[in-house]
Write an enzyme that holds these catalytic residues in place. Structure first.
Site, PDB file in Angstrom:
ATOM      1  N   CYS A   1       1.825   5.964   9.904  1.00 34.70           N
ATOM      2  CA  CYS A   1       1.067   5.749   8.335  1.00 34.70           C
ATOM      3  C   CYS A   1       0.539   4.500   8.411  1.00 34.70           C
ATOM      4  O   CYS A   1       1.058   3.237   8.549  1.00 34.70           O
ATOM      5  CB  CYS A   1       1.911   5.715   7.286  1.00 34.70           C
ATOM      6  SG  CYS A   1       1.207   5.664   5.797  1.00 34.70           S
TER       7      CYS A   1
ATOM      8  N   CYS B   1       5.032  10.052   7.759  1.00 34.90           N
ATOM      9  CA  CYS B   1       4.283   9.871   9.222  1.00 34.90           C
ATOM     10  C   CYS B   1       4.446   8.555   9.794  1.00 34.90           C
ATOM     11  O   CYS B   1       4.133   7.433   9.187  1.00 34.90           O
ATOM     12  CB  CYS B   1       2.689  10.093   8.833  1.00 34.90           C
ATOM     13  SG  CYS B   1       2.471  11.701   7.689  1.00 34.90           S
TER      14      CYS B   1
ATOM     15  N   ASP C   1      -5.315   4.025  13.471  1.00 38.94           N
ATOM     16  CA  ASP C   1      -5.387   2.482  13.053  1.00 38.94           C
ATOM     17  C   ASP C   1      -4.619   1.624  13.991  1.00 38.94           C
ATOM     18  O   ASP C   1      -3.373   2.185  14.391  1.00 38.94           O
ATOM     19  CB  ASP C   1      -5.299   2.311  11.517  1.00 38.94           C
ATOM     20  CG  ASP C   1      -6.355   3.026  10.845  1.00 38.94           C
ATOM     21  OD1 ASP C   1      -7.506   2.872  11.114  1.00 38.94           O
ATOM     22  OD2 ASP C   1      -5.928   3.430   9.658  1.00 38.94           O
TER      23      ASP C   1
ATOM     24  N   ASP D   1     -11.854   3.318  11.487  1.00 37.35           N
ATOM     25  CA  ASP D   1     -11.856   2.326  10.298  1.00 37.35           C
ATOM     26  C   ASP D   1     -11.901   0.888  10.873  1.00 37.35           C
ATOM     27  O   ASP D   1     -10.760   0.483  11.702  1.00 37.35           O
ATOM     28  CB  ASP D   1     -10.659   2.625   9.625  1.00 37.35           C
ATOM     29  CG  ASP D   1     -10.883   2.836   8.223  1.00 37.35           C
ATOM     30  OD1 ASP D   1     -11.610   2.033   7.724  1.00 37.35           O
ATOM     31  OD2 ASP D   1     -10.460   3.652   7.357  1.00 37.35           O
TER      32      ASP D   1
ATOM     33  N   LYS E   1     -14.970   2.687   7.553  1.00 31.56           N
ATOM     34  CA  LYS E   1     -15.451   3.730   8.595  1.00 31.56           C
ATOM     35  C   LYS E   1     -16.551   3.664   9.422  1.00 31.56           C
ATOM     36  O   LYS E   1     -17.741   3.553   8.758  1.00 31.56           O
ATOM     37  CB  LYS E   1     -15.212   4.993   8.139  1.00 31.56           C
ATOM     38  CG  LYS E   1     -13.997   5.222   7.319  1.00 31.56           C
ATOM     39  CD  LYS E   1     -13.999   6.710   6.592  1.00 31.56           C
ATOM     40  CE  LYS E   1     -12.854   6.820   5.667  1.00 31.56           C
ATOM     41  NZ  LYS E   1     -12.962   6.224   4.573  1.00 31.56           N
TER      42      LYS E   1
ATOM     43  N   ARG F   1     -13.542  -1.063  -1.873  1.00 30.83           N
ATOM     44  CA  ARG F   1     -14.061  -1.810  -0.618  1.00 30.83           C
ATOM     45  C   ARG F   1     -15.609  -1.396  -0.325  1.00 30.83           C
ATOM     46  O   ARG F   1     -16.434  -2.016   0.220  1.00 30.83           O
ATOM     47  CB  ARG F   1     -13.126  -1.248   0.627  1.00 30.83           C
ATOM     48  CG  ARG F   1     -13.591  -1.836   1.888  1.00 30.83           C
ATOM     49  CD  ARG F   1     -12.606  -1.203   3.097  1.00 30.83           C
ATOM     50  NE  ARG F   1     -12.414   0.013   3.364  1.00 30.83           N
ATOM     51  CZ  ARG F   1     -11.705   0.591   4.103  1.00 30.83           C
ATOM     52  NH1 ARG F   1     -10.818  -0.088   4.753  1.00 30.83           N
ATOM     53  NH2 ARG F   1     -11.307   1.984   4.155  1.00 30.83           N
ATOM     54  N   TYR F   2     -15.785   0.018  -0.894  1.00 27.76           N
ATOM     55  CA  TYR F   2     -17.401   0.591  -0.889  1.00 27.76           C
ATOM     56  C   TYR F   2     -18.007   0.260  -2.392  1.00 27.76           C
ATOM     57  O   TYR F   2     -17.042   0.224  -3.275  1.00 27.76           O
ATOM     58  CB  TYR F   2     -17.271   1.826  -0.431  1.00 27.76           C
ATOM     59  CG  TYR F   2     -16.594   2.058   0.989  1.00 27.76           C
ATOM     60  CD1 TYR F   2     -17.246   2.131   2.190  1.00 27.76           C
ATOM     61  CD2 TYR F   2     -15.337   2.428   0.875  1.00 27.76           C
ATOM     62  CE1 TYR F   2     -16.714   2.253   3.399  1.00 27.76           C
ATOM     63  CE2 TYR F   2     -14.886   2.847   2.469  1.00 27.76           C
ATOM     64  CZ  TYR F   2     -15.420   2.729   3.527  1.00 27.76           C
ATOM     65  OH  TYR F   2     -14.741   2.796   4.675  1.00 27.76           O
TER      66      TYR F   2
ATOM     67  N   CYS G   1       6.183   9.472  -0.383  1.00 27.01           N
ATOM     68  CA  CYS G   1       5.912  10.811   0.135  1.00 27.01           C
ATOM     69  C   CYS G   1       6.703  11.818   0.191  1.00 27.01           C
ATOM     70  O   CYS G   1       7.807  11.659   0.325  1.00 27.01           O
ATOM     71  CB  CYS G   1       5.035  10.725   1.455  1.00 27.01           C
ATOM     72  SG  CYS G   1       3.465   9.192   1.466  1.00 27.01           S
TER      73      CYS G   1
ATOM     74  N   ARG H   1     -17.270   3.451  -5.266  1.00 24.54           N
ATOM     75  CA  ARG H   1     -16.128   4.163  -5.310  1.00 24.54           C
ATOM     76  C   ARG H   1     -14.885   3.396  -4.930  1.00 24.54           C
ATOM     77  O   ARG H   1     -14.930   2.183  -4.432  1.00 24.54           O
ATOM     78  CB  ARG H   1     -16.227   5.398  -4.128  1.00 24.54           C
ATOM     79  CG  ARG H   1     -16.433   5.001  -2.702  1.00 24.54           C
ATOM     80  CD  ARG H   1     -16.986   6.137  -1.928  1.00 24.54           C
ATOM     81  NE  ARG H   1     -17.461   5.826  -0.497  1.00 24.54           N
ATOM     82  CZ  ARG H   1     -18.362   5.014  -0.032  1.00 24.54           C
ATOM     83  NH1 ARG H   1     -19.297   4.662  -0.829  1.00 24.54           N
ATOM     84  NH2 ARG H   1     -18.414   5.004   1.064  1.00 24.54           N
TER      85      ARG H   1
ATOM     86  N   ARG I   1      -0.386   2.977   5.788  1.00 22.51           N
ATOM     87  CA  ARG I   1       0.145   2.157   4.642  1.00 22.51           C
ATOM     88  C   ARG I   1       1.582   1.963   4.674  1.00 22.51           C
ATOM     89  O   ARG I   1       2.237   1.933   3.537  1.00 22.51           O
ATOM     90  CB  ARG I   1      -0.372   2.631   3.251  1.00 22.51           C
ATOM     91  CG  ARG I   1      -1.750   2.517   3.028  1.00 22.51           C
ATOM     92  CD  ARG I   1      -2.125   3.057   1.526  1.00 22.51           C
ATOM     93  NE  ARG I   1      -3.471   3.264   1.710  1.00 22.51           N
ATOM     94  CZ  ARG I   1      -4.203   4.439   1.423  1.00 22.51           C
ATOM     95  NH1 ARG I   1      -3.461   5.334   1.295  1.00 22.51           N
ATOM     96  NH2 ARG I   1      -5.338   4.439   1.645  1.00 22.51           N
TER      97      ARG I   1
HETATM   98  S1  SF4 Z   1      -0.027   9.252   6.285  1.00 24.52           S
HETATM   99 FE1  SF4 Z   1       1.387   7.971   4.953  1.00 24.52          FE
HETATM  100  S2  SF4 Z   1       0.685   8.036   2.798  1.00 24.52           S
HETATM  101 FE2  SF4 Z   1      -0.018   9.937   3.975  1.00 24.52          FE
HETATM  102  S3  SF4 Z   1       1.539  11.292   3.880  1.00 24.52           S
HETATM  103 FE3  SF4 Z   1       1.813  10.130   5.860  1.00 24.52          FE
HETATM  104  S4  SF4 Z   1       3.478   8.390   5.121  1.00 24.52           S
HETATM  105 FE4  SF4 Z   1       2.338   9.318   3.269  1.00 24.52          FE
END
Ligand code: SF4
Length: 410
Positions: free
Chosen positions: A155, A152, A316, A353, A360, A135-136, A148, A139, A157
Site C-alpha cells: 500500500c 495490501c 511505488d 507515479d 502520474k 497536487r493537480y 480498509c 482536483r 499509504r
Molecule cells: S491499497 Fe492501501 S488504501 Fe487501498 S485497499 Fe489496499 S491497504 Fe487500503
C-alpha cells in the site's frame, strides 16, 4: 469515426487464459457452519477478519517462516487484516499464490532500499489541510479514513493506513470541506483513504451531500477496494444512496483475475445498474500479475464485470516493497501485448507515479519511431511501419514534399 476490428497473430485464447477468465465463488471454506445471513453481512465479515498470527497459523498451517516472521512484525508497520471472504481465495498449498502475496505479510517488508520512501507520492508535502492532497490544479484527494477491509502489503499509504506505525490520521471534515469550498478551481474530488465504503450509508451520504452543495464541484469519485475485499458491502441500499450524487464515478482495485468472483461480479453489476461508471486501477506486482496472460485475463474479465481497466501502476517505491516490484521493462512488454491484441476498452494506461510527488507519468511502448517537420513515422501493434504526412507550417497540405515516400498500404 474509426470502427476497426483487427486480429494479431497468436491472439487466440489458450486454455490458461480461458481458465483464468472463469468466474467462481469464494465459497465458505473454514466458515461452512456460519449462517447465510452472517456470511453475507458485511459487518460480520469485518468483525471476523483475520488479524493475528495465531488465527493465521490455525487457518493456514502452510505459513512459511518468512510469512510468520513478517506477520509477527506487521503490527508495527501495516496491520494484518483479511476478510474471511477474501481469505478463501488464497491457495494454501502455493507459496506464490497471487492472492496470498498481496495480503499476507513477509519479512522482506522490513528491508528498506535507499530509494524507498514512506510517502513515495509526496502526498504529505502537497497537503494544505490534514487529509486533503492538492497536487493537480483542478482536483483534490479527500482522505476520509485510515481503515480498509483488508490491507495490501504494497500500500502506497501504508504510512497512515491501519495506524500500525502511529501516524495518527485524524481527518477534519469541516476543514477539508472548507478548503474545497474556498478554492473555486477544484472541480473534481476523489474520496479515498483507507476505504470510504467502510463508512455507514448515512455517514457517506452526509459527506457526499456536503460536497454536492459546493457549486464548483462538478465531479465526484470514490476510490475503493471494498468491491474486491468485501463485495457484501455493495448492498442495494448503498447503490440507491450513491446514485443521488451523479456524476459519481468509482475506481476499484483488482490485480488478478481470480479476485473477480461471482460475488464481485454481482456487486459490480449493482453499482453499474445504479449508473455509476466503473474503472479499475491495478498495481503491477511480481508473481501476481507481471505476466501477459494474467493481465490479459484480468482486463478482459473486468469488461465482463462492466469495469473499464483505467490505470496499471508501476509499484511505488514504498518502503519494504522490493520483493513485490517488477521492472518497467516488464510493464512495457505487457502493454505491448495488450494494445491492438485485445479490445481498446480493455487496455489501461500504464503509469509511474513520479517519486516525490511528480504525479502520474504515462509509460507507453514506442509507437512513434521518428517525427520530422513533414511526417511522423509510426509502428503499429504488428510491428509494421507507416508514414503519416503533415504540413511543415501546419497549413492544409495538398501535395507531398519531394522526398515524401507514400505510406505502406495494409
Ligand atoms: S491499497 Fe492501501 S488504501 Fe487501498 S485497499 Fe489496499 S491497504 Fe487500503
Amino acid at each position: 469515426m474509426h470502427d476497426a476490428i483487427s486480429a494479431g497473430e497468436g491472439d487466440e485464447p489458450g486454455p490458461r487464459l480461458n481458465a483464468l477468465k472463469e468466474f467462481h465463488s469464494s465459497g465458505r471454506g473454514f466458515w461452512k457452519n456460519v449462517s447465510d445471513s452472517d456470511w453475507n453481512d458485511w459487518r460480520w465479515q469485518l468483525k471476523n477478519r483475520i488479524t493475528s498470527l495465531a488465527q493465521l497459523e490455525r487457518l493456514m498451517p502452510t505459513l512459511t517462516p518468512e510469512e510468520r516472521a513478517g506477520t509477527e512484525l506487521s503490527n508495527s508497520k501495516l496491520a494484518l487484516g483479511i476478510t474471511p471472504y477474501f481469505f478463501n481465495l488464497i491457495d494454501p498449498a502455493d507459496e506464490l499464490c497471487p492472492i496470498r502475496r498481496q495480503v499476507i505479510p513477509r519479512i522482506e517488508e522490513t528491508h528498506t532500499a535507499p530509494w524507498e520512501l514512506s510517502d513515495p507520492c509526496g502526498e504529505d508535502s502537497h497537503s494544505p489541510v490534514p487529509g486533503l492532497v492538492h497536487r493537480y490544479p483542478d482536483r483534490v484527494l479527500f482522505l476520509v479514513t485510515d481503515r480498509c477491509a483488508s490491507y495490501c502489503r504494497y500500500c502506497t499509504r501504508s504510512r497512515l493506513v491501519s495506524n500500525a506505525s502511529g501516524y495518527d490520521f485524524h481527518p477534519d471534515f469541516d476543514r477539508q470541506l472548507e478548503y474545497i469550498a474556498s478554492h473555486p478551481e477544484i472541480r473534481d474530488v476523489l474520496l479515498s483513504g483507507g476505504d470510504p465504503l467502510l463508512f455507514s450509508d448515512e455517514k457517506l451520504e452526509y459527506l457526499l451531500s456536503r460536497l454536492r452543495a459546493i457549486r464548483h464541484v462538478e465531479f465526484l469519485r470514490i476510490g475503493t477496494r471494498i468491491p474486491i475485499f468485501l463485495p457484501q458491502r455493495i448492498t442495494p441500499e448503498l447503490c440507491a444512496m450513491l446514485r443521488q450524487f451523479h456524476p459519481l464515478f468509482i475506481s476499484i482495485h483488482a490485480n488478478h483475475p481470480r479476485e473477480l468472483t461471482t460475488e464481485v461480479r454481482a456487486g459490480l453489476g449493482r453499482l453499474a445498474d445504479a449508473g455509476i461508471p466503473l474503472g479499475n486501477q491495478s498495481v503491477l506486482l511480481r508473481h501476481v500479475n507481471d505476466d501477459v496472460e494474467v493481465m490479459k485475463a484480468l482486463v478482459q474479465k473486468l469488461l465482463l464485470c462492466r469495469v473499464k481497466p483505467y490505470y496499471v501502476y508501476q509499484c511505488d517505491l514504498i518502503s519494504g516493497s522490493a520483493h513485490l516490484r517488477t521492472s518497467v521493462r516488464k510493464g512495457v512488454e505487457i502493454m505491448k501485448a495488450l494494445r491492438g491484441h485485445t479490445t481498446g476498452y480493455a487496455v489501461p494506461q500504464y503509469v509511474i507515479d513520479a517519486p516525490g510527488g511528480g504525479g502520474k507519468v504515462p509509460i507507453n511502448p514506442e509507437y512513434v519511431l521518428s517525427r520530422n517537420a513533414d511526417r511522423v513515422v509510426i509502428r503499429n501493434f504488428e510491428g509494421k511501419v507507416f508514414e503519416y504526412p503533415e504540413a511543415r507550417d501546419g497549413r492544409p497540405m495538398f501535395k507531398p514534399s519531394e522526398d515524401f515516400c507514400p505510406p505502406e498500404l495494409v
